[in-house]
Write a protein that holds these residues in place. Structure first.
Motif, PDB file in Angstrom:
ATOM      1  N   ILE A  35       0.878  -1.171   0.000  1.00  0.00           N
ATOM      2  CA  ILE A  35       0.000   0.000   0.000  1.00  0.00           C
ATOM      3  C   ILE A  35       0.913   1.217   0.000  1.00  0.00           C
ATOM      4  O   ILE A  35       1.648   1.446   0.970  1.00  0.00           O
ATOM      5  CB  ILE A  35      -0.911   0.027   1.236  1.00  0.00           C
ATOM      6  N   THR A  36       0.884   2.001  -1.068  1.00  0.00           N
ATOM      7  CA  THR A  36       1.885   3.061  -1.171  1.00  0.00           C
ATOM      8  C   THR A  36       1.416   4.201  -2.061  1.00  0.00           C
ATOM      9  O   THR A  36       0.492   4.049  -2.865  1.00  0.00           O
ATOM     10  CB  THR A  36       3.209   2.484  -1.702  1.00  0.00           C
ATOM     11  N   VAL A 309      -6.216   3.283   3.982  1.00  0.00           N
ATOM     12  CA  VAL A 309      -5.297   2.160   4.189  1.00  0.00           C
ATOM     13  C   VAL A 309      -6.052   0.949   4.709  1.00  0.00           C
ATOM     14  O   VAL A 309      -5.797  -0.192   4.299  1.00  0.00           O
ATOM     15  CB  VAL A 309      -4.174   2.559   5.165  1.00  0.00           C
ATOM     16  N   LEU A 313      -5.921  -2.857   3.210  1.00  0.00           N
ATOM     17  CA  LEU A 313      -5.307  -3.871   4.049  1.00  0.00           C
ATOM     18  C   LEU A 313      -6.264  -5.011   4.361  1.00  0.00           C
ATOM     19  O   LEU A 313      -5.913  -6.191   4.249  1.00  0.00           O
ATOM     20  CB  LEU A 313      -4.793  -3.225   5.329  1.00  0.00           C
ATOM     21  N   ASP A 325       5.280  -0.687   2.476  1.00  0.00           N
ATOM     22  CA  ASP A 325       5.070   0.636   1.898  1.00  0.00           C
ATOM     23  C   ASP A 325       6.441   1.193   1.518  1.00  0.00           C
ATOM     24  O   ASP A 325       7.188   1.667   2.382  1.00  0.00           O
ATOM     25  CB  ASP A 325       4.368   1.572   2.885  1.00  0.00           C
ATOM     26  N   CYS A 328       6.933   5.269   2.488  1.00  0.00           N
ATOM     27  CA  CYS A 328       6.077   5.223   3.680  1.00  0.00           C
ATOM     28  C   CYS A 328       5.769   6.584   4.280  1.00  0.00           C
ATOM     29  O   CYS A 328       4.840   6.707   5.075  1.00  0.00           O
ATOM     30  CB  CYS A 328       6.671   4.292   4.723  1.00  0.00           C
ATOM     31  N   THR A 333       0.422   3.706   6.828  1.00  0.00           N
ATOM     32  CA  THR A 333       0.254   2.284   6.507  1.00  0.00           C
ATOM     33  C   THR A 333       0.756   1.416   7.647  1.00  0.00           C
ATOM     34  O   THR A 333       0.128   0.414   8.020  1.00  0.00           O
ATOM     35  CB  THR A 333       1.006   1.934   5.209  1.00  0.00           C
TER      36      THR A 333
END
Length: 374
Positions: A35-36, A309, A313, A325, A328, A333
């Protein structure tokens, strides 16, 4: 730029350095979910991030073009490598290529059934941005006219698709509290894109815990129309009714498993129609997410909302899985991953923001303002 660990405990690890070095600190095929949000193109320069070499020949002893200003981009006269800040390329093709380069290193550590959630924002060409680029670019901005919307998110998605990624969804992140724009000749922009990417056609996906609650008022249902003539929620899309077959640990979303609107509505009627009411309380995850921008402590200017997020997730990991991430930032995240019992690996090129991420992750002692309770 190398990579070094600056924090680690049982659940979270934070590194300072170049995300393209992720393979040096993360085992291959070990990350379930990414997740980024990389830097947007020609939006800002993040404090503490140093220029880096992109592309070209890794064995070349680069000879760089002159750059009188400290942050001005340079090009190797021998192999064509580029030296500068990601997001401040004067050529958008180069920015797209650099994002693809970053994601290809992520490919190597992502599990075969893993998912990447990539947030990319768009850019308008304005006179202010043109002036700003003069301080960092070695040549004039190319490829667009003044006032153009650059369509960067989908250019990136198409390039990733060409590189082998499956683009499974382009999600619209709708912001009910967007940053105000002083523009009177177009609608104010209030959304970004999140692309759901996979390595294969089969992957782990279960949106049960990430689904939205529906606020529709329960109404009598007769035949194929509501008794309320004003209602227009009589399609599977508007109702958000998922077919029972949609939930699967390893999804193989072939055309043969997709239902037409008529088939989906009919399936719903046969399985759920009571003759009196439709009782709905949640619907499958949709492709438009209405999530406000969230303020956080610290000075990072582009912070993920926790709710955003959370959706990513919960739909793509189980407890104990590893979440990565590679950009980040302030660590949102990592906070959500820790809250839900996932392991987290974060990387940031700015030491300042990497330390901010550590502070937020470690000092998170109160429950987050999350709506979904496990």
């Amino acid at each position: 730029m190398s990579i070094s660990q600056i924090y680690g405990d049982q659940f979270s690890q934070v590194y300072h350095g170049d995300c393209r070095e992720v393979a040096h600190v993360v085992n291959p095929n070990s990350v379930q979910c990414v997740i980024t949000s990389p830097p947007y193109w020609i939006v800002r320069a993040f404090e503490g991030v140093l220029p880096a070499v992109w592309g070209g020949d890794t064995t070349c002893e680069h000879t760089w073009t002159d750059a009188p200003r400290q942050l001005e981009e340079r090009t190797c006269t021998q192999c064509g490598a580029w030296f500068g800040l990601l997001g401040l390329e004067s050529d958008f093709h180069m920015f797209v290529a650099h994002i693809v380069e970053s994601m290809q290193t992520v490919w190597n550590v992502l599990k075969n059934d893993g998912i990447v959630w990539l947030n990319i924002g768009d850019t308008f060409i304005t006179s202010a941005k043109t002036r700003y680029l003069k301080f960092v670019a070695s040549k004039p901005l190319t490829g667009f006219k003044q006032k153009d919307l650059c369509l960067i998110p989908h250019r990136v998605a198409i390039a990733l698709q060409d590189a082998g990624w499956y683009v499974r969804s382009d999600i619209v992140w709708s912001k009910p509290n967007p940053i105000p724009e002083c523009r009177f000749d177009r609608p104010s922009r209030s959304h970004d894109y999140i692309f759901m990417l996979t390595k294969n056609s089969k992957y782990y996906y279960d949106d049960t815990d990430a689904r939205d609650e529906i606020n529709y008022v329960t109404q009598p249902f007769r035949g194929d129309k509501y008794t309320n003539a004003q209602s227009f929620h009589n399609t599977i899309e508007d109702l958000g009714i998922p077919a029972d077959k949609s939930k699967s640990e390893h999804v193989d979303d072939q055309d043969s498993e997709e239902f037409s609107e008529e088939e989906s509505v009919e399936n719903f009627r046969l399985e759920s129609y009571t003759g009196k009411e439709i009782n709905l309380y949640k619907r499958s995850l949709q492709s438009v997410w209405n999530i406000p921008i969230q303020k956080t402590s610290g000075s990072h200017l582009a912070t993920f909302p926790e709710k955003l997020v959370e959706k990513c997730l919960l739909a793509s990991t189980k407890e104990g899985d590893t979440v990565l991430d590679p950009f980040c930032g302030s660590g949102t995240t990592g906070i959500v991953a820790r809250y839900y019992g996932r392991r987290f690996v974060g990387i940031d090129a700015s030491l300042k923001y990497a330390n901010l991420a550590i502070k937020r992750i470690v000092n998170q002692t109160v429950p987050l303002s999350l709506s979904i309770q496990k």
